[in-house]
Design an enzyme around this catalytic site. Sequence first.
Site, short mmCIF file in Angstrom:
data_model
loop_
_atom_site.label_atom_id
_atom_site.label_comp_id
_atom_site.label_asym_id
_atom_site.label_seq_id
_atom_site.Cartn_x
_atom_site.Cartn_y
_atom_site.Cartn_z
N TYR A 32 -5.14 0.64 -6.63
CA TYR A 32 -6.50 1.03 -7.03
C TYR A 32 -7.07 1.91 -5.92
O TYR A 32 -8.10 1.63 -5.31
CB TYR A 32 -7.38 -0.20 -7.30
CG TYR A 32 -8.43 0.12 -8.34
CD1 TYR A 32 -8.07 0.32 -9.66
CD2 TYR A 32 -9.75 0.26 -7.98
CE1 TYR A 32 -9.03 0.66 -10.61
CE2 TYR A 32 -10.72 0.59 -8.92
CZ TYR A 32 -10.34 0.80 -10.23
OH TYR A 32 -11.28 1.13 -11.16
N LEU A 33 -6.36 2.99 -5.70
CA LEU A 33 -6.55 3.80 -4.50
C LEU A 33 -7.88 4.53 -4.46
O LEU A 33 -8.40 4.95 -5.49
CB LEU A 33 -5.41 4.82 -4.39
CG LEU A 33 -4.00 4.21 -4.37
CD1 LEU A 33 -2.94 5.32 -4.34
CD2 LEU A 33 -3.82 3.27 -3.19
N GLU A 35 -10.46 7.01 -1.39
CA GLU A 35 -10.29 7.96 -0.27
C GLU A 35 -9.92 7.27 1.04
O GLU A 35 -9.34 7.90 1.93
CB GLU A 35 -11.56 8.78 -0.07
CG GLU A 35 -11.71 9.88 -1.11
CD GLU A 35 -13.08 10.51 -1.04
OE1 GLU A 35 -13.54 10.84 0.08
OE2 GLU A 35 -13.70 10.65 -2.10
N GLY A 36 -10.30 5.99 1.17
CA GLY A 36 -9.88 5.25 2.38
C GLY A 36 -8.37 5.18 2.46
O GLY A 36 -7.76 5.51 3.49
N HIS A 37 -7.73 4.76 1.35
CA HIS A 37 -6.27 4.71 1.31
C HIS A 37 -5.68 6.10 1.58
O HIS A 37 -4.73 6.26 2.33
CB HIS A 37 -5.78 4.26 -0.07
CG HIS A 37 -6.18 2.87 -0.46
ND1 HIS A 37 -7.03 2.62 -1.50
CD2 HIS A 37 -5.82 1.67 0.04
CE1 HIS A 37 -7.19 1.32 -1.64
NE2 HIS A 37 -6.47 0.71 -0.72
N GLN A 61 -1.54 -13.70 -0.49
CA GLN A 61 -2.73 -13.58 0.37
C GLN A 61 -4.03 -13.90 -0.37
O GLN A 61 -5.10 -13.76 0.19
CB GLN A 61 -2.79 -12.19 1.01
CG GLN A 61 -3.09 -11.05 0.06
CD GLN A 61 -2.85 -9.70 0.74
OE1 GLN A 61 -1.72 -9.34 1.06
NE2 GLN A 61 -3.91 -8.96 0.97
N MET A 184 -15.63 2.01 1.74
CA MET A 184 -14.89 2.05 0.48
C MET A 184 -13.98 0.84 0.38
O MET A 184 -13.36 0.44 1.37
CB MET A 184 -14.06 3.33 0.39
CG MET A 184 -14.92 4.53 0.17
SD MET A 184 -13.92 5.96 -0.24
CE MET A 184 -15.21 7.17 -0.41
N ARG A 187 -12.65 -3.53 -4.10
CA ARG A 187 -13.48 -4.61 -4.63
C ARG A 187 -14.92 -4.17 -4.91
O ARG A 187 -15.67 -4.92 -5.54
CB ARG A 187 -13.47 -5.80 -3.68
CG ARG A 187 -12.14 -6.56 -3.68
CD ARG A 187 -12.24 -7.87 -2.92
NE ARG A 187 -11.10 -8.73 -3.17
CZ ARG A 187 -10.09 -8.93 -2.32
NH1 ARG A 187 -10.09 -8.32 -1.15
NH2 ARG A 187 -9.10 -9.74 -2.63
P1 AMP Z 1 -5.76 -2.65 0.45
O1 AMP Z 1 -5.25 -1.88 -0.70
O2 AMP Z 1 -7.16 -3.11 0.33
O3 AMP Z 1 -4.78 -3.74 0.88
O4 AMP Z 1 -5.79 -1.63 1.68
C1 AMP Z 1 -4.65 -0.93 2.08
C2 AMP Z 1 -4.93 -0.25 3.40
O5 AMP Z 1 -6.02 0.66 3.25
C3 AMP Z 1 -5.33 -1.24 4.51
O6 AMP Z 1 -4.72 -0.84 5.73
C4 AMP Z 1 -6.81 -1.09 4.55
O7 AMP Z 1 -7.38 -1.42 5.80
C5 AMP Z 1 -6.98 0.38 4.26
N1 AMP Z 1 -8.34 0.66 3.79
C6 AMP Z 1 -9.00 0.02 2.79
N2 AMP Z 1 -10.25 0.50 2.68
C7 AMP Z 1 -10.39 1.46 3.62
C8 AMP Z 1 -11.45 2.31 4.02
N3 AMP Z 1 -12.64 2.29 3.42
N4 AMP Z 1 -11.24 3.18 5.04
C9 AMP Z 1 -10.03 3.22 5.66
N5 AMP Z 1 -8.99 2.43 5.33
C10 AMP Z 1 -9.17 1.56 4.33
#
Ligand code: AMP
Length: 285
Positions: A32-33, A35-37, A61, A184, A187
């Site tokens: 669910y990508l 811009e952070g990803h 987890q 971002m 959730r």
């Molecule tokens: P997730 O899909 O939530 O497990 O996140 C995957 C990776 O993306 C993890 O290393 C997170 O810390 C990183 N991530 C999630 N949200 C952000 C964000 N807003 N800015 C930068 N990295 C992020």
Amino acid sequence: MQIVSSPEEMRRIAQQVRQEGKTIGFVPTMGYLHEGHLSLVQKAKKASDFTVVSLFVNPTQFGPQEDLDRYPRDFHRDRELLEKVSVDLLFAPEKSALYPEGFSTVVRVEGLTDRLCGQSRPWHFGGVTLIVCKLFHLVQPQAAWFGQKDYQQCQVIRRMVRDLDFGIQIHVCPIIRESDGLAMSSRNRYLQPEERKQAPVLVRSLAAANQLFLEGERSAARLVSAIHSTLARSPEARIDYVEVVDAESLEPIETVVNPAVAMIAVYFGQTRLIDNHILGEDLSY
Ligand code: AMP
């Protein structure tokens, strides 16, 4: 972009890429990508010959009452986004392939995982270290990119990599925020309109503590109290924790002498949001 679901196939390709003398850069995600990803992916691409992104909503987890089943998923959109930025390989394994019948191994980092998010979600970091450990073995990267958004997770993974001699470089990337400052997160889509409107109070509370810090305040209790007073302005916000801790060990401190990080977890309705800021770094909201 290659799309691989079989762990054996993933391992075989990784071995081949390494035999060709290429470096593998890795970004693990739950999909669910946003811009952070994608910011992590861009950094991985720049630094690596071959970039792998994994997409796996890791059941270990999540706690029994948590959002595993309703966690947002959109494989087609994720695939398109990753294709657009020219990722080399998307690894999207099935749950049964990673956790077959009889799976019984645990990977646990002690101490660091007991506090902060580990206190309210005691199962969480064990699941994170287990899946990251498995993915590192399969993808065999020289380096991996994680987001500071999950600050405690980054410290836990760094510790695991050091303690277990993975020999993988861990890069931590800045938090990417919406224009109103909300970090971002996949959730965020759970938030009701009024909750979404109030959610930037998280970053504003961190900015308030940061401002005090820049003005010379070094008492952790007073910095924490500034965060509490800002959060109190949002009627929807229900605090899980607010702490100022040592940036390395995540141990509580009384006075900020070494680098410190303000960390918060706040519920809006059923949705639990986290955010953090390293005191003294730029943050204007
Ligand atoms: P997730 O899909 O939530 O497990 O996140 C995957 C990776 O993306 C993890 O290393 C997170 O810390 C990183 N991530 C999630 N949200 C952000 C964000 N807003 N800015 C930068 N990295 C992020």
